[in-house]
Design a protein around this motif. Structure first.
Motif, PDB file in Angstrom:
ATOM      1  N   ARG A 148       0.786  -1.341   0.205  1.00  0.00           N
ATOM      2  CA  ARG A 148      -0.132   0.070   0.033  1.00  0.00           C
ATOM      3  C   ARG A 148       0.965   1.213   0.155  1.00  0.00           C
ATOM      4  O   ARG A 148       1.535   1.613   0.855  1.00  0.00           O
ATOM      5  N   VAL A 149       0.914   1.754  -0.910  1.00  0.00           N
ATOM      6  CA  VAL A 149       1.775   3.038  -1.427  1.00  0.00           C
ATOM      7  C   VAL A 149       1.189   4.429  -1.329  1.00  0.00           C
ATOM      8  O   VAL A 149      -0.071   4.633  -1.958  1.00  0.00           O
ATOM      9  N   ALA A 150       1.871   5.243  -0.724  1.00  0.00           N
ATOM     10  CA  ALA A 150       1.419   6.694  -0.823  1.00  0.00           C
ATOM     11  C   ALA A 150       1.989   7.412  -1.885  1.00  0.00           C
ATOM     12  O   ALA A 150       3.306   7.278  -1.970  1.00  0.00           O
ATOM     13  N   VAL A 151       1.368   7.887  -2.842  1.00  0.00           N
ATOM     14  CA  VAL A 151       1.868   8.550  -4.204  1.00  0.00           C
ATOM     15  C   VAL A 151       1.419   9.998  -4.064  1.00  0.00           C
ATOM     16  O   VAL A 151       0.558  10.480  -3.681  1.00  0.00           O
ATOM     17  N   PRO A 152       2.635  10.825  -4.689  1.00  0.00           N
ATOM     18  CA  PRO A 152       2.269  12.290  -4.521  1.00  0.00           C
ATOM     19  C   PRO A 152       1.396  12.820  -5.513  1.00  0.00           C
ATOM     20  O   PRO A 152       1.546  13.397  -6.404  1.00  0.00           O
ATOM     21  N   THR A 153       0.165  12.824  -4.718  1.00  0.00           N
ATOM     22  CA  THR A 153      -1.044  13.369  -5.382  1.00  0.00           C
ATOM     23  C   THR A 153      -1.999  14.059  -4.674  1.00  0.00           C
ATOM     24  O   THR A 153      -1.970  13.585  -3.448  1.00  0.00           O
ATOM     25  N   PRO A 154      -2.851  15.011  -5.042  1.00  0.00           N
ATOM     26  CA  PRO A 154      -3.930  15.415  -3.937  1.00  0.00           C
ATOM     27  C   PRO A 154      -5.013  14.400  -3.453  1.00  0.00           C
ATOM     28  O   PRO A 154      -5.585  14.766  -2.668  1.00  0.00           O
TER      29      PRO A 154
ATOM     30  N   GLY B 223       0.377  11.309   0.415  1.00  0.00           N
ATOM     31  CA  GLY B 223       1.263  11.317  -0.405  1.00  0.00           C
ATOM     32  C   GLY B 223       2.151  12.358  -0.704  1.00  0.00           C
ATOM     33  O   GLY B 223       3.267  12.714  -0.837  1.00  0.00           O
ATOM     34  N   ASP B 224       1.281  13.528  -0.708  1.00  0.00           N
ATOM     35  CA  ASP B 224       1.985  14.789  -1.108  1.00  0.00           C
ATOM     36  C   ASP B 224       2.379  15.257   0.212  1.00  0.00           C
ATOM     37  O   ASP B 224       3.433  16.117   0.100  1.00  0.00           O
ATOM     38  N   THR B 225       2.020  15.102   1.428  1.00  0.00           N
ATOM     39  CA  THR B 225       2.601  15.209   2.438  1.00  0.00           C
ATOM     40  C   THR B 225       4.086  14.722   2.718  1.00  0.00           C
ATOM     41  O   THR B 225       5.217  15.317   2.842  1.00  0.00           O
ATOM     42  N   LEU B 226       4.084  13.398   2.453  1.00  0.00           N
ATOM     43  CA  LEU B 226       5.426  12.687   2.336  1.00  0.00           C
ATOM     44  C   LEU B 226       6.393  13.348   1.069  1.00  0.00           C
ATOM     45  O   LEU B 226       7.835  13.653   1.459  1.00  0.00           O
ATOM     46  N   HIS B 227       5.543  13.849   0.124  1.00  0.00           N
ATOM     47  CA  HIS B 227       6.508  14.323  -0.993  1.00  0.00           C
ATOM     48  C   HIS B 227       7.135  15.707  -0.722  1.00  0.00           C
ATOM     49  O   HIS B 227       8.372  16.194  -0.876  1.00  0.00           O
ATOM     50  N   ASN B 228       6.239  16.571   0.022  1.00  0.00           N
ATOM     51  CA  ASN B 228       6.665  17.783   0.468  1.00  0.00           C
ATOM     52  C   ASN B 228       7.824  17.855   1.615  1.00  0.00           C
ATOM     53  O   ASN B 228       8.694  18.748   1.657  1.00  0.00           O
ATOM     54  N   ALA B 229       7.888  16.710   2.474  1.00  0.00           N
ATOM     55  CA  ALA B 229       8.618  16.425   3.598  1.00  0.00           C
ATOM     56  C   ALA B 229       9.982  15.938   2.993  1.00  0.00           C
ATOM     57  O   ALA B 229      11.020  16.002   4.024  1.00  0.00           O
ATOM     58  N   LEU B 230      10.178  15.643   2.259  1.00  0.00           N
ATOM     59  CA  LEU B 230      11.420  14.884   1.426  1.00  0.00           C
ATOM     60  C   LEU B 230      12.248  15.927   0.637  1.00  0.00           C
ATOM     61  O   LEU B 230      11.831  16.779   0.166  1.00  0.00           O
TER      62      LEU B 230
END
Length: 787
Positions: free
Chosen positions: A57-63, A146-153
């Protein structure tokens, strides 16, 4: 490919009681830490042991606020599939970098219908504490995980770069210099290179050797003879120093500082929230330094958050001067690779001290020991678009989860922090005296009514500036408006230059000449004549930093003038260069916006002039008075920080305003406690919690209709459940039209955070399912502004 809901709320069409209980539990979990409760560890739902993982189960950088199921492919990581491993996955026509959040044995769809991942990018997962913080942030601020993880990296990790430190080569001499020279015989350049390396006990990096005119071939020739060795070392925070921790001794603390530090030492081994409430110039930074010394002495790391990038070099310099350990910075002024280097150094533990701005709260620490938030009241800690988090509040949540102390420092604490201190949730530590032994300068209210002004300044103030310069002091003229003039008007017909995209006036700039909207950045040439009546009598109304600078240059032609605002400091390191000139101490005039009011130590400033104190006193936002008072006290605190006492002149059209008079006569604390009582009676934060749904569209009717439908549905849902949440609006935003789009707002208000989050989660789900593509929407939890 199956989509799986992240923290799915109760759906508009009805749902089971189990789903409602799950939502209530997650809403409670998201808010307890900020109300002083306990937090459970983050454990992804339906997690399966790595050996059984057939679904990732994957979090993807989308809204989209959900996870997506994929099949594992290829060889699994050495430790098996686990939460926190980055993977490249197909997503529509693209390939994206996502992060595994959970592993499962089954999916709601047949396994054969799930798409396989493209590649596994990590051998080891990202840090668990970092993953927890991102998950908490997404849940608390109702944002896509997903977008949260993307912004934090860091950006390179978002793009799939391996999580490893960049390295450089360091060359060291392996034998005595005389022995090496004997072996070389007649080889003059290599002999010179040996002599160079012998002068540096710790060796030299390749770039430093090249800078002296030597080649890599010469280094390799010495290495083949066994005379030098080459070692790979991380590019950032490479040196683990032995010996004393301090490079310079700590300063002697006064009685109040010593008492505050002793209280902080009591909580070094646990979650211990403290508010360090000290007047400007009282030595809060020295308390920070000695707290960090104790943390480093335990072999742990410290994270220090500062509000502005302009404060980072000053803070870095002081910390690096004190400690003999690596101190790294994280802020927007670094390149992507520099940010990754600092992030990785903190994650690996090589960087014992990390200093950064708002986004640095997402920096992983191998051995967290303490978090310090300097100028905790500052609005810069709140992200105002996208993921609308507040770094101070996340720092509190993180410290609670890690079981470490957190120190919030300010001369003008936010009302939220003061309320927590009054309730006993935070320990309240006070510093009431300045290190210079001078009392903080009082605000002297100067009446602007009926006075002729030059560049916004009246004659008595100009005379006070003249006297301060004659006494070899520096003068800070504070005007929180950049540009030459806030408005350009026709003296014949009354036409005023307005932005064609926003409900705002255009600001006149002279360097270069142009009209600029400070809301949408629209620019246009300055007209030669009035577009309405054709008159050439166009006059600037009011003063900005450029106009005040021009006036002062005319009045004091022999005095250096330094203008510090966003326009004059766009060039990299421009602010550092100007501050360096100012700190030389020569008599000079400083003209600046709030960039100068935040934490800068300007020891030679003896007079501060506030050109217009009225701008924020009567604004529509309920926080305006609090923020104006904080800004006035902060800018006043730049005066009299060294040997000579300071003076503060505040120009105002309302010298009899009771709030302004209370601030001038009794100080910030008296006004803050009065405002707290007013907030309590009015049921406003910090005694009530808010979430603000914002809607925007090109057509006003579209924004209004979507907001009205959402508000009506929300009120029906609240009434059916007997919820204590209030839904107010929709109403037009204070500036309704911005960037050619109309803005409408719907406010949620509740006494308990958990109830607010339950309603906010329901609203978000409804908007995701039913809002039109013509309307953009966002949700701001704990908004700092209603504009």
């Amino acid at each position: 490919m199956e989509s799986r809901s992240f923290a799915a709320p109760d759906l508009p069409g009805g749902a089971t009681s189990d789903k409602r209980r799950t939502l209530r539990r997650k809403a409670q979990h998201s808010s307890t830490v900020l109300d002083g409760g306990q937090l459970a560890d983050f454990k992804p739902d339906d997690a399966a042991p790595a050996t059984q993982a057939r679904v990732l189960r994957v979090a993807v950088p989308t809204p989209l606020r959900r996870l997506f199921d994929y099949r594992p492919a290829g060889a699994p990581p050495a430790g098996g599939w686990r939460a926190g491993i980055r993977v490249k996955v197909p997503f529509g026509r693209r390939e994206l970098v996502g992060i595994v959040i959970a592993c499962a044995a089954e999916s709601d769809l047949p396994l054969a219908q799930l798409k396989p991942i493209v590649a596994c990018l990590d051998a080891e997962p990202l840090p668990a504490d970092w993953l927890w913080l991102c998950e908490f942030t997404a849940r608390y601020y109702q944002h896509a995980l997903g977008d949260t993880l993307h912004n934090a990296l860091p950006v390179p990790l978002r793009q799939g770069r391996p999580l490893e430190a960049r390295t450089r080569e360091r060359w060291r001499l392996e034998t005595a210099e005389t022995t090496a020279l004997e072996q070389l015989g007649r080889a003059p350049r290599q002999r010179e290179l040996v002599t160079l390396l012998a002068q540096h006990r710790h060796g030299l990096v390749t770039s430093a050797v090249s800078a002296q005119g030597f080649t890599r071939a010469q280094l390799q020739g010495l290495a083949r003879r066994g005379l030098v060795s080459c070692h790979e070392e991380p590019l950032t925070a490479a040196t683990a120093l032995s010996g004393p921790l301090l490079a310079t001794p700590a300063l002697t603390l006064n009685r109040e500082q010593a008492a505050a530090l002793a209280a902080l030492h009591e909580g070094l081994d646990r979650y211990h929230p403290c508010l360090l409430h000290g007047v400007t110039g009282s030595g809060k930074t020295e308390v920070y330094l000695q707290l960090i010394e104790a943390v480093l002495g335990q072999g742990k790391q410290a994270l220090v958050l500062v509000p502005e990038i302009g404060l980072t070099p000053q803070t870095l310099a002081r910390f690096r001067k004190r400690f003999r350990v690596p101190v790294v910075a994280l802020h927007s002024g670094l390149t992507d690779l520099e940010r990754l280097d600092a992030w990785e150094a903190a994650r690996s533990g090589r960087a014992p001290v990390v200093i950064g701005t708002r986004s640095a709260i997402f920096t992983p620490l191998a051995r967290p020991g303490a978090i310090i938030v300097d100028e905790e009241h500052d609005g810069s800690f709140k992200q105002q678009d996208g993921l609308r988090y507040h770094a101070r509040d996340l720092a509190i949540a993180r410290a609670h989860r890690e079981g470490i102390p957190i120190l919030l420092g300010s001369a003008t604490p936010s009302l939220e922090s003061l309320a927590q201190a009054r309730s006993g949730r935070y320990r309240h530590l006070r510093l009431t005296t300045r290190a210079s032994r001078h009392a903080p300068a009082r605000l002297e209210l100067t009446d602007l009514r009926g006075r002729v002004r030059q560049g916004g300044l009246i004659p008595p103030v100009i005379e006070a500036i003249r006297q301060a310069l004659a006494a070899e002091g520096q003068v800070l003229v504070f005007i929180n408006r950049r540009g030459f003039s806030p408005s350009l008007a026709c003296h014949q017909c009354g036409w005023i230059a307005e932005c064609r995209h926003c409900d705002s006036r255009l600001t006149l700039h002279r360097q270069p000449p142009r009209l600029v909207c400070h809301h949408c950045e629209h620019q246009q040439p300055q007209p030669d004549a009035c577009p309405s009546c054709g008159s050439a009598d166009l006059r600037p109304l009011g003063a900005g930093t450029e106009r005040t600078e021009e006036t002062l240059a005319t009045l004091f032609p022999q005095t250096p003038i330094y203008r510090i605002d966003r326009d004059s400091t766009r060039r990299k390191e421009a602010l550092d260069q100007v501050l360096g000139e100012i700190r030389r101490g020569e008599p000079s005039l400083l003209v600046g916006t709030q960039m100068l009011a935040k934490g800068h130590h300007l020891p030679h400033v003896t007079l501060v002039v506030v050109v217009n104190a009225d701008a924020g006193l009567y604004a529509s936002d309920f926080r305006a008075l609090e923020q104006s008072a904080q800004l006035l006290i902060q800018v006043a605190g730049r005066a009299g920080r060294a040997e000579r006492p300071g003076r503060v002149l505040v120009q105002t059209l309302h010298p009899d305003d009771p709030n302004l008079r209370l601030l001038a006569d009794s100080g910030y604390d008296a006004l803050a406690y009065q405002l707290l009582e007013e907030r309590r009676l009015a049921a406003l934060p910090p005694y009530r919690h808010l979430a603000l749904a914002r809607f925007e569209a090109v057509k006003e009717d579209d924004a209004q209709a979507t907001a009205a439908a959402a508000g009506e549905a929300l009120r029906e849902w609240l009434a059916a459940r007997g919820s204590p949440v209030h839904a107010l609006g929709p109403v037009p935003a204070p500036m309704e039209r911005r960037q050619n789009r109309y803005h409408v707002q719907l406010m949620l208000s509740a006494e308990r955070r958990s109830a607010l989050h339950e309603a906010a989660a329901w609203l978000v789900t409804r908007l995701e399912q039913e809002s039109s593509r013509r309307v953009r929407w966002s949700l701001d939890v704990d908004p700092m502004t209603l504009s």
